[in-house]
Design a protein around this motif. Structure first.
Motif, PDB file in Angstrom:
ATOM      1  N   ALA A 495      -8.383  21.332  -5.370  1.00  0.00           N
ATOM      2  CA  ALA A 495      -6.938  21.285  -5.627  1.00  0.00           C
ATOM      3  C   ALA A 495      -6.676  20.137  -6.585  1.00  0.00           C
ATOM      4  O   ALA A 495      -7.446  19.181  -6.660  1.00  0.00           O
ATOM      5  N   LYS A 496      -5.574  20.227  -7.316  1.00  0.00           N
ATOM      6  CA  LYS A 496      -5.196  19.143  -8.212  1.00  0.00           C
ATOM      7  C   LYS A 496      -4.537  18.036  -7.386  1.00  0.00           C
ATOM      8  O   LYS A 496      -3.614  18.288  -6.618  1.00  0.00           O
ATOM      9  N   ILE A 497      -5.039  16.805  -7.546  1.00  0.00           N
ATOM     10  CA  ILE A 497      -4.567  15.678  -6.732  1.00  0.00           C
ATOM     11  C   ILE A 497      -3.520  14.881  -7.502  1.00  0.00           C
ATOM     12  O   ILE A 497      -3.800  14.352  -8.584  1.00  0.00           O
ATOM     13  N   GLY A 498      -2.307  14.809  -6.949  1.00  0.00           N
ATOM     14  CA  GLY A 498      -1.240  14.015  -7.556  1.00  0.00           C
ATOM     15  C   GLY A 498      -0.926  12.800  -6.698  1.00  0.00           C
ATOM     16  O   GLY A 498      -1.592  12.519  -5.694  1.00  0.00           O
ATOM     17  N   LYS A 499       0.113  12.060  -7.088  1.00  0.00           N
ATOM     18  CA  LYS A 499       0.474  10.834  -6.376  1.00  0.00           C
ATOM     19  C   LYS A 499       0.879  11.113  -4.928  1.00  0.00           C
ATOM     20  O   LYS A 499       0.597  10.323  -4.025  1.00  0.00           O
ATOM     21  N   LYS A 500       1.548  12.256  -4.721  1.00  0.00           N
ATOM     22  CA  LYS A 500       1.987  12.583  -3.364  1.00  0.00           C
ATOM     23  C   LYS A 500       0.784  12.772  -2.440  1.00  0.00           C
ATOM     24  O   LYS A 500       0.779  12.309  -1.293  1.00  0.00           O
ATOM     25  N   ALA A 501      -0.250  13.454  -2.948  1.00  0.00           N
ATOM     26  CA  ALA A 501      -1.443  13.691  -2.134  1.00  0.00           C
ATOM     27  C   ALA A 501      -2.122  12.374  -1.773  1.00  0.00           C
ATOM     28  O   ALA A 501      -2.629  12.200  -0.661  1.00  0.00           O
ATOM     29  N   VAL A 502      -2.115  11.428  -2.728  1.00  0.00           N
ATOM     30  CA  VAL A 502      -2.729  10.124  -2.461  1.00  0.00           C
ATOM     31  C   VAL A 502      -1.936   9.381  -1.386  1.00  0.00           C
ATOM     32  O   VAL A 502      -2.507   8.774  -0.476  1.00  0.00           O
ATOM     33  N   ARG A 503      -0.578   9.432  -1.488  1.00  0.00           N
ATOM     34  CA  ARG A 503       0.252   8.765  -0.471  1.00  0.00           C
ATOM     35  C   ARG A 503      -0.001   9.355   0.916  1.00  0.00           C
ATOM     36  O   ARG A 503      -0.085   8.633   1.907  1.00  0.00           O
ATOM     37  N   GLU A 504      -0.118  10.675   0.972  1.00  0.00           N
ATOM     38  CA  GLU A 504      -0.380  11.327   2.255  1.00  0.00           C
ATOM     39  C   GLU A 504      -1.761  10.948   2.788  1.00  0.00           C
ATOM     40  O   GLU A 504      -1.950  10.759   3.992  1.00  0.00           O
ATOM     41  N   ALA A 505      -2.731  10.821   1.874  1.00  0.00           N
ATOM     42  CA  ALA A 505      -4.084  10.432   2.292  1.00  0.00           C
ATOM     43  C   ALA A 505      -4.077   9.036   2.897  1.00  0.00           C
ATOM     44  O   ALA A 505      -4.755   8.772   3.894  1.00  0.00           O
ATOM     45  N   VAL A 506      -3.300   8.121   2.294  1.00  0.00           N
ATOM     46  CA  VAL A 506      -3.196   6.758   2.820  1.00  0.00           C
ATOM     47  C   VAL A 506      -2.654   6.791   4.248  1.00  0.00           C
ATOM     48  O   VAL A 506      -3.149   6.083   5.138  1.00  0.00           O
ATOM     49  N   LYS A 507      -1.648   7.642   4.491  1.00  0.00           N
ATOM     50  CA  LYS A 507      -1.081   7.758   5.837  1.00  0.00           C
ATOM     51  C   LYS A 507      -2.106   8.318   6.818  1.00  0.00           C
ATOM     52  O   LYS A 507      -2.250   7.836   7.942  1.00  0.00           O
ATOM     53  N   ARG A 508      -2.817   9.390   6.388  1.00  0.00           N
ATOM     54  CA  ARG A 508      -3.793  10.013   7.293  1.00  0.00           C
ATOM     55  C   ARG A 508      -4.919   9.061   7.666  1.00  0.00           C
ATOM     56  O   ARG A 508      -5.475   9.135   8.762  1.00  0.00           O
ATOM     57  N   LEU A 509      -5.281   8.194   6.744  1.00  0.00           N
ATOM     58  CA  LEU A 509      -6.360   7.233   7.000  1.00  0.00           C
ATOM     59  C   LEU A 509      -5.856   5.974   7.691  1.00  0.00           C
ATOM     60  O   LEU A 509      -6.627   5.052   7.956  1.00  0.00           O
ATOM     61  N   ASP A 510      -4.519   5.921   7.938  1.00  0.00           N
ATOM     62  CA  ASP A 510      -3.894   4.787   8.615  1.00  0.00           C
ATOM     63  C   ASP A 510      -4.146   3.472   7.868  1.00  0.00           C
ATOM     64  O   ASP A 510      -4.513   2.456   8.455  1.00  0.00           O
ATOM     65  N   LEU A 511      -3.937   3.505   6.547  1.00  0.00           N
ATOM     66  CA  LEU A 511      -4.111   2.326   5.710  1.00  0.00           C
ATOM     67  C   LEU A 511      -2.755   1.792   5.281  1.00  0.00           C
ATOM     68  O   LEU A 511      -1.743   2.491   5.378  1.00  0.00           O
ATOM     69  N   GLU A 512      -2.719   0.547   4.793  1.00  0.00           N
ATOM     70  CA  GLU A 512      -1.455  -0.068   4.392  1.00  0.00           C
ATOM     71  C   GLU A 512      -0.913   0.521   3.102  1.00  0.00           C
ATOM     72  O   GLU A 512       0.272   0.805   2.983  1.00  0.00           O
ATOM     73  N   ASP A 513      -1.769   0.661   2.107  1.00  0.00           N
ATOM     74  CA  ASP A 513      -1.294   1.137   0.804  1.00  0.00           C
ATOM     75  C   ASP A 513      -2.465   1.680  -0.002  1.00  0.00           C
ATOM     76  O   ASP A 513      -3.617   1.693   0.442  1.00  0.00           O
ATOM     77  N   SER A 527     -16.369   7.061   3.704  1.00  0.00           N
ATOM     78  CA  SER A 527     -17.279   8.073   3.159  1.00  0.00           C
ATOM     79  C   SER A 527     -16.513   9.043   2.264  1.00  0.00           C
ATOM     80  O   SER A 527     -15.300   9.237   2.409  1.00  0.00           O
ATOM     81  N   ASP A 528     -17.234   9.675   1.332  1.00  0.00           N
ATOM     82  CA  ASP A 528     -16.626  10.699   0.472  1.00  0.00           C
ATOM     83  C   ASP A 528     -16.000  11.795   1.329  1.00  0.00           C
ATOM     84  O   ASP A 528     -14.915  12.304   1.025  1.00  0.00           O
ATOM     85  N   HIS A 529     -16.704  12.147   2.386  1.00  0.00           N
ATOM     86  CA  HIS A 529     -16.255  13.204   3.296  1.00  0.00           C
ATOM     87  C   HIS A 529     -14.862  12.898   3.840  1.00  0.00           C
ATOM     88  O   HIS A 529     -13.953  13.753   3.811  1.00  0.00           O
ATOM     89  N   MET A 532     -12.133  13.013   1.016  1.00  0.00           N
ATOM     90  CA  MET A 532     -11.812  14.398   0.634  1.00  0.00           C
ATOM     91  C   MET A 532     -10.954  15.071   1.697  1.00  0.00           C
ATOM     92  O   MET A 532      -9.973  15.751   1.390  1.00  0.00           O
ATOM     93  N   GLU A 533     -11.311  14.857   2.958  1.00  0.00           N
ATOM     94  CA  GLU A 533     -10.564  15.476   4.057  1.00  0.00           C
ATOM     95  C   GLU A 533      -9.142  14.919   4.139  1.00  0.00           C
ATOM     96  O   GLU A 533      -8.193  15.643   4.458  1.00  0.00           O
ATOM     97  N   ALA A 534      -8.994  13.607   3.840  1.00  0.00           N
ATOM     98  CA  ALA A 534      -7.661  13.002   3.857  1.00  0.00           C
ATOM     99  C   ALA A 534      -6.801  13.537   2.711  1.00  0.00           C
ATOM    100  O   ALA A 534      -5.588  13.720   2.868  1.00  0.00           O
ATOM    101  N   LEU A 535      -7.418  13.784   1.555  1.00  0.00           N
ATOM    102  CA  LEU A 535      -6.667  14.311   0.399  1.00  0.00           C
ATOM    103  C   LEU A 535      -6.234  15.755   0.633  1.00  0.00           C
ATOM    104  O   LEU A 535      -5.075  16.113   0.416  1.00  0.00           O
ATOM    105  N   VAL A 536      -7.181  16.579   1.070  1.00  0.00           N
ATOM    106  CA  VAL A 536      -6.887  18.004   1.329  1.00  0.00           C
ATOM    107  C   VAL A 536      -7.549  18.388   2.645  1.00  0.00           C
ATOM    108  O   VAL A 536      -8.751  18.693   2.664  1.00  0.00           O
ATOM    109  N   PRO A 537      -6.805  18.341   3.760  1.00  0.00           N
ATOM    110  CA  PRO A 537      -7.385  18.699   5.052  1.00  0.00           C
ATOM    111  C   PRO A 537      -8.029  20.078   5.007  1.00  0.00           C
ATOM    112  O   PRO A 537      -7.446  21.029   4.483  1.00  0.00           O
TER     113      PRO A 537
END
Length: 696
Positions: A495-513, A527-529, A532-537
């Motif tokens: 999938a094409k990764i945009g800024k929204k996907a990155v923001r969602e990945a940060v939330k899924r990984l429970d990171l600050e920013d 890990s890469d795994h 990738m899963e955080a970007l596109v479940p």
């Protein structure tokens, strides 16, 4: 133990307007709350807070401090609460009690962590109100006086070391020398019992043999000054055992070689009389050059003021003499506490300069070890004085350099330092400053603290600031590399990764920013795994945790093995397709595949050796290289760009050494074969940012 009426009388003696009812209520409250609790001595527990309150009355402190001393253990050791204390005794007392209480809830931590956390909370509480420190010092002093009742030698040693490392130096920094000396004496007895017994025994012998020599010298000093029209009080004493032992250790001398065991104090009526008295003493007896110190015109940072000199008395005996006024003497013995006496209209700000430095150290220190190291450096006193070109005075420890001076003036100036002039001459930054030096710092806005400075700075503030800056710089470089690696990982997602996907990945990984995400990717802590899963479940369905590498392992085949026999590539040499290889076979284990020149093959002398070759079409393995980069901004990013240009993915990156002007990195890379790995190493060697590159 002080009785209730005795404590009230003590306070009323110096503060007739004190609220007697409130003080009585506090005394009864602590007795009721501690109830039947006992101390190690067998005494009722409430005897301890009552005695600490008595120590505070010796300092003539205000009523709030006396009540805080009475209540300082109630919240920690009884069912009392801060809210209850506030309701009964007011907000200020509750805040002070809370400040002291927070320091004592650390007993379950490992020794260094506990001490560091205790100290951290202590410093922060002190920054709000210095009376927290005064009560805590009284608390520690009384505990040291009763330490011998504790049965465990290990616990006595631990408490004594903490006292020697933290509380005695803090007492010194606020000028409470009486507290400092007694704490050191009591701690020394526990930490070095043999040395303590030896020195006290020798002092007792001298006392028995001197025939009143101390009194005779004191009388001679007083008569010499009286003959010159000076009205003074003179007292003499032996230096205490810890002071003598420390001098023996510092000078590497025996007890017999310590000549100035006796010290005398002259109390004069005015500052002018102090200097006059010094002149009389220097003309009556020979003074020792280099041992005269004028702390009246240039006080210590804790407010200590006195003249110090050493004289050669009869029979070549050396004696130390301190000359001061009565007012100076009270301040010198009780320091900051003298300013907190009940009658003072203007009280000093708790955020005095050295305390601000300690708070900066708390913020900058990375872990428990660093905090203790930096704070010990900050609180110990053995200091020199240096000036700015405009005449501002700064006190620094002996051994301080222009870098320490710059950080003492301001943290920002320290960070921007590029050079220094000492007494008008350009000098190296590692030059040790002397008393009275005029230091001019040369700065540049683009400059940054250098790791190499840690090799010569002498102050905790400078060391903490440098380490913090270096850590931030390293984090930025790792995050920059992580951003490049992230783009490569994102390219594998369907999938094409945009800024929204990155923001969602940060939330899924429970990171600050996003910055934290890039740092963790660059540091190989995600890990890469997972990325990738955080970007596109669901994008890694069917893949193992390291799915990509699993696929590549399947692309490798080895000729020379019995069909069905498992193998694994040796971690020590990490062979890649194109290397000459050999196998080691051990019973019950997969065949271990090594490069033919691997040094670890010698350990397989008892194993079966198998001649092996790479199967047709084998590709994809992990190569390991060591790269030495020039230690400057951007070099890490240039290395990452070379990997990217050569279509190689970084599996792991670790900084193994930093020795300015170089940084050494161990890198694990996905490569197709030996030719691919060789091209990458050649490209690295050709780059101006790379000092050296080689395969491991």
């Amino acid at each position: 133990m002080l009785r209730q009426y005795e404590l009230v009388e003590r306070v009323k003696e110096y503060d007739p307007d004190a609220d007697e009812a409130l003080l009585n209520r506090a005394y009864v409250y602590t007795v009721q709350k501690h109830g039947t609790q006992k101390r190690a001595s067998g005494d009722p527990y409430f005897s301890h807070p009552v005695e600490v309150a008595g120590l505070m009355t010796d300092l003539k402190l205000d009523l709030e401090t006396i009540i805080t001393a009475l209540l300082h253990d109630t919240v920690e050791d009884t069912l009392a609460t801060i809210d209850e204390v506030e309701e009964l005794f007011g907000g200020d007392v509750a805040r002070l009690v809370d400040g002291v209480t927070k320091l004592s809830k650390i007993e379950a931590m490992p020794e260094n962590e506990r001490a560091a956390e205790n100290l951290r909370k202590f410093l922060l509480a002190m920054s709000e109100d210095i009376r927290v420190l005064l009560v805590k010092l009284g608390d520690r002093l009384h505990n040291m006086r009763t330490l011998h009742y504790i049965k465990s030698p290990e616990k006595r040693q631990r408490i004594s070391r903490e006292t020697m490392d933290i509380y005695a130096p803090l007492a010194e920094r606020v000028g409470m020398y009486e507290y400092m000396r007694e704490m050191q004496m009591l701690a020394f007895e526990q930490i070095e019992p043999e040395a303590y017994a030896t020195i006290t025994g020798r002092l007792a012998q001298i006392r028995a043999q001197d025939g009143g020599q101390v009194d005779a010298i004191a009388l001679a000093i007083k008569q010499a000054l009286a003959e010159n029209g000076l009205k003074v009080e003179v007292s003499g004493r032996e230096k205490h055992p810890y002071s003598i032992w420390r001098k023996m250790a510092e000078r590497h001398v025996s007890f017999e070689q310590v000549t100035d065991i006796m010290a005398f104090r002259v109390i004069a009526e005015s500052e002018a009389d102090c200097y006059a008295a010094m002149g009389v003493l220097h003309t009556t007896w020979q003074f020792i050059p280099g041992r005269f110190k004028d702390y009246i015109s240039t006080p210590k940072s804790n407010g200590y003021r006195s003249l110090h000199t050493s004289l050669v008395y009869e029979n070549a005996m050396r004696v130390e003499v301190q000359i001061r006024t009565k007012e100076m003497h009270r301040t010198n013995e009780f320091g900051l506490a003298a300013h907190w006496a009940y009658k003072q209209d203007e009280r000093p700000d708790g955020q005095v300069g050295w305390l601000r430095d300690l708070i900066e150290i708390v913020d900058a220190s990375h872990d428990a070890e660093e905090l203790l190291e930096h704070t010990r450096m900050a609180v110990y006193q053995d200091r020199i004085f240096a000036f700015t070109p405009k005449g501002a005075l700064f006190q620094l420890p002996k051994g301080a350099t222009p870098v320490d001076f710059a950080f003492a003036v301001h943290s920002e100036l320290g960070a921007q330092t590029v050079g220094a002039k000492i007494n008008g001459r350009h000098m190296p930054l590692r030059t040790v400053l002397n008393n009275g030096d005029v230091v001019e710092i040369i700065k540049a806005k683009t400059a940054e603290p250098q790791m190499s400075w840690l090799g010569f700075v002498a102050t905790g503030k400078a060391r903490a600031s440098i380490r913090r800056s270096v850590r931030l710089k390293e984090r930025e470089e790792v995050a920059a590399l992580g951003a490049k690696l992230f783009d490569e990982i994102a390219g594998r997602v369907p999938a094409k990764i945009g800024k929204k996907a990155v923001r969602e990945a940060v939330k899924r990984l429970d990171l600050e920013d996003e910055d934290e995400l890039m740092f963790l990717v660059g540091a190989n802590k995600l890990s890469d795994h997972r990325v990738m899963e955080a970007l596109v479940p669901g994008s890694t369905a069917g893949l193992e945790e390291d799915g990509q590498w699993a696929k590549q392992e399947k692309a490798i085949s080895i000729r020379g093995l019995t069909p069905g026999v498992g193998f694994r590539l040796a971690e020590c040499c990490r062979p890649v397709p194109g290397d000459r290889i050999v196998g080691l076979r051990r019973e019950g284990q997969p065949v271990e595949v090594h490069a033919i020149d691997c040094l670890e093959l010698a350990s397989g002398i008892d194993s079966d050796w198998i001649d092996l070759n790479w199967g047709k079409g084998s590709h994809g393995a992990i190569g390991r290289i060591r790269v030495i980069l020039y230690d400057r901004p951007g070099t890490l990013a240039e290395m990452a760009a070379i990997f990217n240009q050569n279509h190689s993915n970084v599996v792991a990156l670790a900084q193994s050494q930093r020795d300015p002007p170089f940084s050494t990195y161990d890198v694990e890379l996905e490569v197709q074969d030996l030719a691919h790995l060789t091209r990458i190493i050649s490209a690295l060697r050709a780059n101006d940012s790379v000092a050296q590159a080689e395969r491991l």
